[in-house]
Design an enzyme around this catalytic site. Structure first.
Site, PDB file in Angstrom:
ATOM      1  N   HIS A  95      58.251  31.857  52.279  1.00  0.00           N
ATOM      2  CA  HIS A  95      58.588  32.571  51.629  1.00  0.00           C
ATOM      3  C   HIS A  95      58.414  34.065  51.031  1.00  0.00           C
ATOM      4  O   HIS A  95      58.074  34.538  50.234  1.00  0.00           O
ATOM      5  CB  HIS A  95      56.431  32.217  50.961  1.00  0.00           C
ATOM      6  CG  HIS A  95      55.923  30.766  50.423  1.00  0.00           C
ATOM      7  ND1 HIS A  95      56.266  29.557  51.220  1.00  0.00           N
ATOM      8  CD2 HIS A  95      56.456  30.492  48.774  1.00  0.00           C
ATOM      9  CE1 HIS A  95      56.021  28.740  50.032  1.00  0.00           C
ATOM     10  NE2 HIS A  95      56.056  28.753  49.093  1.00  0.00           N
ATOM     11  N   ASP A 157      46.977  34.649  45.255  1.00  0.00           N
ATOM     12  CA  ASP A 157      47.347  33.234  44.314  1.00  0.00           C
ATOM     13  C   ASP A 157      47.337  31.964  43.910  1.00  0.00           C
ATOM     14  O   ASP A 157      46.944  31.081  43.727  1.00  0.00           O
ATOM     15  CB  ASP A 157      47.731  34.235  42.737  1.00  0.00           C
ATOM     16  CG  ASP A 157      47.110  35.543  41.997  1.00  0.00           C
ATOM     17  OD1 ASP A 157      45.805  35.592  42.205  1.00  0.00           O
ATOM     18  OD2 ASP A 157      48.419  36.152  41.869  1.00  0.00           O
ATOM     19  N   GLU A 268      41.923  39.573  36.876  1.00  0.00           N
ATOM     20  CA  GLU A 268      43.648  39.901  36.962  1.00  0.00           C
ATOM     21  C   GLU A 268      43.769  40.352  35.273  1.00  0.00           C
ATOM     22  O   GLU A 268      43.201  39.739  34.159  1.00  0.00           O
ATOM     23  CB  GLU A 268      44.303  38.485  37.610  1.00  0.00           C
ATOM     24  CG  GLU A 268      44.378  38.610  38.767  1.00  0.00           C
ATOM     25  CD  GLU A 268      45.521  37.702  39.699  1.00  0.00           C
ATOM     26  OE1 GLU A 268      46.129  37.466  38.729  1.00  0.00           O
ATOM     27  OE2 GLU A 268      45.240  37.793  41.374  1.00  0.00           O
TER      28      GLU A 268
END
Length: 524
Positions: A95, A157, A268
């Site tokens: 990632h 997240d 957020e």
């Protein structure tokens, strides 16, 4: 647990591999790992790709599919003892955005291979903490700990990334303002240094290595185990969204909410632009409200959204609504634009998974991701809003990115009352390698673009324009999950920490073997 020790190596001659570099052809692999070394096209292709899909450096010469932590240590020790060491990069689930987990002409360690054997650290829950392999996914740690009624407290997240990967960066989400980043929520590590030594470290034992590795971008060692503190897990989450058309009111309310002791569990912010597709926000709101939200975005051109969450369980289910009402008093969101959802803890923490599966089904997940993640000092957020959110971003007609913006406390300390050992957590410990802006409150901004295979360059050019704006305006940002290409840029990034960073590299990876894809140090 692991103790500091050199790894003995016994060598076996293997066949020359025609597409290896000459230095590798002349160096036989250690007998212990020779069967685990792969050079087939599939293995090389996997080791040469990442989530960003923007960079294509030379392929690695080989990939190691370890069956144990010892296999990784053997490889690193082998490289360390070569006259021309091989570069080595640990790859979790790929990632990274710009080739940070790649090893051109070197060896990529496929950490996921440890899941297929008994030689990894796995996941072991022991009351107040969990010992978890660096190759493990955060979602698997969540599921394992929930079986004991426990959970970690700081998350990202997206949960389908590895523990070792996030701890090598920072690991942030909407809990960081009061729980700290994930790197502030670690009790102990097992690390393989650039010398091939397997070392157990903590803030009290081998502390220099411990703090170096946390946020260290893989420069000082490969994390093979982390001890993560746990607390009793809540069962559900009240998830509230508030809309704003004014950045000043939006940011003021965000900063107020993170200042409240024993207040929210998560905060957020999102930004909806007129040139963003409705798919960026529609799934977050009831379908019946889509027309009026769309009209609001069209009217103002830009809308700001606070996402706030309060956890609860059976013992607090009768008070959570009243607590939220108290927390929201005096806020300046748009009247009639408040939305509430009631979801399980797992559904909330794993919320991005649904979007991922939807994109995969449409062939829109494995595409280039020209992301830009920045930390910005609080005092310059208004300037950033004017120059970037309201000027640079709207100019690109193909904007398709979710845009994140939320504050964190650099020096905050949270008292974890539910934690069995009542641990106090600093926001960002300066002894760690990770860097942030100097101000106590700073913002995380994420421009999370995705594109087709051949049209990512406009987004990358926009990212460059954003960075040029910050430089010209004197906004002292810190890049996160991104990186630089020159030593001079890295020296500026680390600032006063650079000398310590450099000294630690000389101590723990003196031959510059580890994580060459970060482009911080040039290999020998």
């Amino acid at each position: 647990m692991a103790k500091s020790r050199p790894i003995s190596t016994f060598l076996v001659i293997i066949s020359f591999l025609s597409h290896f570099t000459p230095s590798i052809e002349l160096s036989p692999w250690p007998v212990e790992i020779a069967p685990r070394i792969r050079v087939d096209p599939d293995a090389i292709a996997t080791a040469s790709t990442d989530f960003g899909k923007q960079v294509h450096p030379p392929n690695p010469a080989a990939a190691l599919y370890p069956s144990s932590v010892q296999d990784i240590a053997t490889l690193v020790n082998f490289s360390y003892n070569l006259s021309s060491p091989l570069s080595i990069a640990a790859r979790g689930r790929g990632h990274s955005l710009l080739g940070q987990a790649m090893a051109p002409n070197g060896v990529v360690v496929e950490m996921a291979s440890l899941n297929n054997s008994s030689g990894g650290s796995g996941i072991t829950v022991s009351g107040s903490y969990a010992d978890v392999g660096g190759e493990q996914l955060w979602v698997d740690l969540l599921q394992a700990t929930l079986k004991h009624g426990l959970a970690p407290v700081s998350w990202t997240d997206y949960l389908y990334i590895t523990v070792g990967g996030t701890l090598s960066n920072a690991g942030i989400s909407g809990q960081a303002f009061h729980r700290g980043p994930q790197i502030s929520n670690v009790l102990e590590l097992d690390v393989i240094t650039g010398k091939g030594e397997l070392v157990t470290c903590s803030k009290d034992t081998n502390s220099e290595l411990f703090f170096a590795v946390l946020g260290g971008l893989g420069q000082f060692g490969i994390i093979t185990r982390a001890r993560i503190p746990l607390e009793p897990a809540p069962k559900r989450a009240k998830w509230i969204q508030l809309l704003y058309n004014d950045f000043s009111a939006f940011s003021k309310d965000q900063e107020h909410l993170i200042s409240i002791n024993n207040g929210l569990d998560y905060l957020e912010g999102l930004i909806f632009l007129q040139n963003s597709p409705p798919s960026n926000w529609e799934s977050s709101f009831p379908p019946s409200d889509h027309p009026r939200i769309s009209s609001l975005i069209s009217k103002y051109g830009i809308i700001y959204c606070i996402e706030a969450v309060k956890y609860y369980d059976d013992s607090t289910s009768h008070t959570v609504d009243q607590e939220l009402q108290e927390l929201l008093k005096g806020l300046n969101f748009l009247p009639d634009f408040i939305f509430t959802k009631n979801v399980s803890l797992v559904d909330f923490l794993n919320r991005v998974r649904g979007a991922e599966l939807a994109l995969r089904s449409q062939g829109l997940w494995d595409v280039p991701h020209p992301w830009l993640n920045i930390f910005i000092p609080r005092s310059r957020m208004s300037d950033f809003n004017s120059g970037v959110f309201r000027d640079i971003l709207p100019k690109l007609n193909q904007t398709t990115a979710p845009l994140l913006v939320y504050p964190m406390n650099r020096n905050s300390v949270a008292q974890m009352d539910k934690c069995p050992f009542k641990r106090r957590v600093p926001g960002w410990d300066d002894r760690m390698s990770a860097v942030t802006p100097d101000e106590d409150i700073f913002y995380a901004v994420g421009l999370l673009h995705s594109s087709g295979a051949n049209d990512w360059e406009p987004f990358e050019n926009q990212n460059k324009e954003v960075l040029q704006f910050c430089d010209k305006a004197g906004i002292k940002i810190k890049l996160y999950l991104h990186g630089y290409k020159t030593k001079e840029e890295w020296v500026t990034h680390f600032g006063p920490k650079w000398r310590t960073f450099e000294d630690r590299k000389a101590q723990f990876d003196p031959k510059l073997i580890l994580s060459p894809g970060q482009q911080i140090f040039k290999s020998i």
